[in-house]
Design a protein around this motif. Structure first.
Motif, PDB file in Angstrom:
ATOM      1  N   MET A  55       0.866  -1.201   0.000  1.00 34.81           N
ATOM      2  CA  MET A  55       0.000   0.000   0.000  1.00 34.81           C
ATOM      3  C   MET A  55       0.892   1.237   0.000  1.00 34.81           C
ATOM      4  O   MET A  55       2.010   1.199   0.532  1.00 34.81           O
ATOM      5  N   PRO A  56       0.426   2.347  -0.575  1.00 30.39           N
ATOM      6  CA  PRO A  56       1.230   3.576  -0.526  1.00 30.39           C
ATOM      7  C   PRO A  56       1.430   4.004   0.926  1.00 30.39           C
ATOM      8  O   PRO A  56       0.525   3.825   1.758  1.00 30.39           O
ATOM      9  N   GLU A  57       2.594   4.554   1.210  1.00 27.47           N
ATOM     10  CA  GLU A  57       2.881   4.977   2.585  1.00 27.47           C
ATOM     11  C   GLU A  57       1.869   6.016   3.084  1.00 27.47           C
ATOM     12  O   GLU A  57       1.515   6.046   4.255  1.00 27.47           O
ATOM     13  N   ALA A  58       1.397   6.870   2.179  1.00 27.92           N
ATOM     14  CA  ALA A  58       0.441   7.908   2.599  1.00 27.92           C
ATOM     15  C   ALA A  58      -0.905   7.280   2.989  1.00 27.92           C
ATOM     16  O   ALA A  58      -1.590   7.764   3.898  1.00 27.92           O
ATOM     17  N   ALA A  61      -0.314   5.891   6.436  1.00 25.77           N
ATOM     18  CA  ALA A  61      -0.249   6.965   7.430  1.00 25.77           C
ATOM     19  C   ALA A  61      -1.637   7.536   7.719  1.00 25.77           C
ATOM     20  O   ALA A  61      -1.978   7.841   8.867  1.00 25.77           O
ATOM     21  N   THR A  62      -2.453   7.656   6.686  1.00 28.89           N
ATOM     22  CA  THR A  62      -3.816   8.184   6.885  1.00 28.89           C
ATOM     23  C   THR A  62      -4.632   7.232   7.742  1.00 28.89           C
ATOM     24  O   THR A  62      -5.359   7.652   8.650  1.00 28.89           O
ATOM     25  N   LEU A  63      -4.494   5.939   7.464  1.00 30.86           N
ATOM     26  CA  LEU A  63      -5.228   4.957   8.264  1.00 30.86           C
ATOM     27  C   LEU A  63      -4.771   4.981   9.722  1.00 30.86           C
ATOM     28  O   LEU A  63      -5.592   4.964  10.639  1.00 30.86           O
ATOM     29  N   VAL A  64      -3.464   5.029   9.915  1.00 29.37           N
ATOM     30  CA  VAL A  64      -2.960   5.042  11.298  1.00 29.37           C
ATOM     31  C   VAL A  64      -3.505   6.276  12.025  1.00 29.37           C
ATOM     32  O   VAL A  64      -3.977   6.196  13.154  1.00 29.37           O
ATOM     33  N   SER A 240      -9.070  10.704   1.321  1.00 28.51           N
ATOM     34  CA  SER A 240      -9.619   9.537   2.036  1.00 28.51           C
ATOM     35  C   SER A 240     -10.803   8.943   1.288  1.00 28.51           C
ATOM     36  O   SER A 240     -11.009   7.723   1.315  1.00 28.51           O
ATOM     37  N   MET A 241     -11.568   9.800   0.638  1.00 29.04           N
ATOM     38  CA  MET A 241     -12.700   9.274  -0.145  1.00 29.04           C
ATOM     39  C   MET A 241     -12.203   8.601  -1.422  1.00 29.04           C
ATOM     40  O   MET A 241     -12.740   7.575  -1.829  1.00 29.04           O
ATOM     41  N   ALA A 242     -11.156   9.151  -2.030  1.00 26.92           N
ATOM     42  CA  ALA A 242     -10.595   8.507  -3.229  1.00 26.92           C
ATOM     43  C   ALA A 242     -10.069   7.118  -2.876  1.00 26.92           C
ATOM     44  O   ALA A 242     -10.176   6.177  -3.664  1.00 26.92           O
ATOM     45  N   TRP A 243      -9.530   6.966  -1.672  1.00 29.76           N
ATOM     46  CA  TRP A 243      -9.011   5.655  -1.240  1.00 29.76           C
ATOM     47  C   TRP A 243     -10.105   4.769  -0.645  1.00 29.76           C
ATOM     48  O   TRP A 243      -9.821   3.670  -0.173  1.00 29.76           O
ATOM     49  N   LYS A 244     -11.310   5.295  -0.569  1.00 30.05           N
ATOM     50  CA  LYS A 244     -12.465   4.578   0.012  1.00 30.05           C
ATOM     51  C   LYS A 244     -12.242   4.204   1.487  1.00 30.05           C
ATOM     52  O   LYS A 244     -12.717   3.177   1.953  1.00 30.05           O
ATOM     53  N   ILE A 245     -11.460   5.051   2.156  1.00 29.96           N
ATOM     54  CA  ILE A 245     -11.403   4.928   3.622  1.00 29.96           C
ATOM     55  C   ILE A 245     -12.690   5.564   4.137  1.00 29.96           C
ATOM     56  O   ILE A 245     -13.442   4.967   4.889  1.00 29.96           O
ATOM     57  N   LYS A 246     -12.949   6.780   3.690  1.00 31.13           N
ATOM     58  CA  LYS A 246     -14.228   7.441   3.959  1.00 31.13           C
ATOM     59  C   LYS A 246     -15.121   7.237   2.732  1.00 31.13           C
ATOM     60  O   LYS A 246     -14.631   7.299   1.600  1.00 31.13           O
TER      61      LYS A 246
END
Ligand code: BYC
Length: 353
Positions: A55-58, A61-64, A240-246
Motif C-alpha cells: 500500500m502507498p505509505e500515505a 499513514a492516513t489509516l494510522v 480519504s474518499m478517493a481511497w475509500k477509507i471514507k
C-alpha cells in the motif's frame, strides 16, 4: 519497497486486479508503478486491502492517523460516562452503564489491534496520545453535569458515531472495516439505551423533563461537530474518499444525522436547540443553523472545557495500570504457546514446560 511476488496472490484481496501485479518488471520504477496500479485497481474494484498487501505509505499513514484517533476517542470517551456510574439512579441503570463503558474499552482494543496490523504498536500510539501528538474526538472535552447527560451521550453522541461509522464497515482496509462491524452493533445498543433513558426522563416529572432538555441543549451542537470541519475546510476528505477509507463527506454525514434526529426529538418530546432548523421541501432535507466553528477549533487546540482534565486522567490511568501490563507480560512469558515454544532454544522449552 518489497517486490510484488506470487505470495501476494494468496492474500485475501486476490482479485484479478491484484493478480495482474505479479507481472511487475524488475526495474524499480516499473515495479513501483505496477504495485501502485495493483493497489488502485483493488480499491476501484472494492476489494479489501489487507495487512500484507502493498500500500502507498500515505494510505498507511492516513489509516494510522484515523484509526488511532478513533481508538483514543473510545478510551477517553469512557471518562465522561464513568463519572456517573457511582451515581446511577438504580441498580438496573448502573449495570447498563457499566456494560456500556466496558464496551467502549473493548472498542478501543479492537481498534488498537487493527492499527497494529499497519506496523504500529499500541504503546507507540498511546505514547503519542499522552504527548498530545495524536487527537481524540472533540466531543469528549465537554462535561457530564447531570444524569441526563448519560442519556444525551447515548442518543446523540453514539447516534452521531453510528452515522459516521456504518459507512466505515465498507472501508477499503480490511481490519478496520471488520472491527467496525462489531463496534456498530454495540453502538446501536448504546444509542438505544440513551434514547430510552431520555424518554423516561422526558415523561417523568417536570424537573426530570427539564433536566433532559438541558442535556440535549448542551450536547446538540458539539455532536454536530463530531463529523469534522465543513467539507471545504476538511483537509483529508478528498484523498480519504478517493481511497475509500471514507465513503461520504463530513457534511453529508452531518446532514444525514440531523435528518435522523429531528423525528426522534419529536418522539422524545424534546426540542433541538436550533431556531433555524426546518424542513426544506426542495432539498428533501432539513436546513439547520450555523455551527460555531471557532468553538470547534478552540477545542481542537486544547482549550475546551475538559481537555486538561481528560488527558491528565488518561495519563494517570496509564501509569496506574503499569502493574497490570507487567503482570500480563510475565504471565504470557510463563505460558508460551506450543508454536512459540518450538521457536525457543531447547533449554528454554524445558524450563517453561
Ligand atoms: N474531533 O480533514 P478532516 C465514540 C481533525 S468515539 C477532533 O475532516 P478526517 C464513543 C482531523 O483529525 C467515535 N479532531 O479529517 C466513544 C484533522 O486533524 P489533523 C469517534 C477532529 O479524518 C465513547 C482535522 O480535524 N469516531 O463513538 O478526514 C463513548 C481536519 O479534519 C474532529 C471516530 O473517530 C473531531 N470531531 O475526518 C461514546 C470516527 N474532526 O489530523 C461514543 C473515525 C476532524 O489533520 N474518524 N478532526 O491534525 C473519522 O471518521 C474521521 O477521522 C473524521 C474526520 C470524520 C472524524
Amino acid at each position: 519497497m518489497a517486490a510484488v511476488t506470487a505470495d501476494q496472490t494468496t492474500q485475501s484481496t486476490s482479485g484479478t486486479a491484484k493478480a495482474a501485479g505479479r507481472a511487475a518488471g524488475t526495474a524499480p520504477d516499473a515495479a513501483d508503478a505496477a504495485r501502485l496500479a495493483v493497489f488502485e485497481a483493488a480499491v476501484a474494484a472494492d476489494d479489501r486491502i489487507e495487512p500484507r498487501d502493498w500500500m502507498p505509505e500515505a494510505y498507511r499513514a492516513t489509516l494510522v492517523r484515523q484509526m488511532a484517533q478513533h481508538a483514543h476517542s473510545e478510551i477517553i470517551g469512557m471518562q465522561p460516562e464513568a463519572n456517573w456510574i457511582t451515581r446511577a439512579p438504580s441498580l438496573r441503570r448502573k449495570a447498563i452503564l457499566m456494560a456500556k463503558v466496558q464496551d467502549e474499552a473493548g472498542h478501543g482494543l479492537y481498534l488498537y489491534s487493527a492499527a497494529e496490523t499497519l506496523g504500529t504498536s499500541r504503546e507507540e500510539l498511546l505514547d503519542k496520545l499522552h504527548a498530545g501528538r495524536q487527537r481524540y474526538s472533540s466531543i469528549f472535552n465537554y462535561p457530564t453535569l447531570t444524569w441526563a447527560d448519560v442519556g444525551a451521550i447515548g442518543w446523540l453522541v453514539d447516534g452521531a458515531a453510528i452515522t459516521n461509522q456504518v459507512p466505515l464497515c465498507r472501508c477499503s482496509y480490511g481490519p478496520y472495516a471488520r472491527a467496525m462491524v462489531r463496534i456498530c452493533k454495540e453502538e446501536s445498543f448504546h444509542q438505544r439505551q440513551g434514547y430510552e433513558l431520555l424518554l423516561a426522563l422526558s415523561r417523568g416529572t417536570e424537573a426530570q423533563h427539564a433536566m433532559a432538555q438541558d442535556a440535549v441543549d448542551r450536547w446538540w451542537w458539539p455532536s454536530l461537530m463530531m463529523f469534522g470541519p465543513p467539507d471545504d475546510a476538511s483537509s483529508h476528505s478528498e484523498q480519504s474518499m478517493a481511497w475509500k477509507i471514507k465513503r461520504h463527506s463530513n457534511d453529508e454525514l452531518r446532514q444525514r444525522f440531523v435528518d435522523i434526529c429531528v423525528p426522534q426529538a419529536e418522539a422524545l418530546g424534546l426540542t433541538l436547540p436550533d431556531p433555524d432548523l426546518r424542513w426544506n421541501e426542495e432539498r428533501g432535507q432539513h436546513d439547520f443553523g450555523a455551527i460555531d466553528w471557532t468553538e470547534f477549533q478552540e477545542v481542537l487546540k486544547g482549550n475546551g472545557p475538559c481537555n486538561e482534565q481528560r488527558i491528565t486522567q488518561r495519563r494517570r490511568a496509564h501509569e496506574e495500570g503499569a502493574w497490570v501490563r507487567d503482570a500480563a507480560a510475565a504471565y504470557a512469558a510463563k505460558h508460551t504457546t506450543p508454536s512459540t515454544r518450538t521457536a525457543q532454544p531447547a533449554q528454554h522449552v524445558e524450563e517453561t514446560a
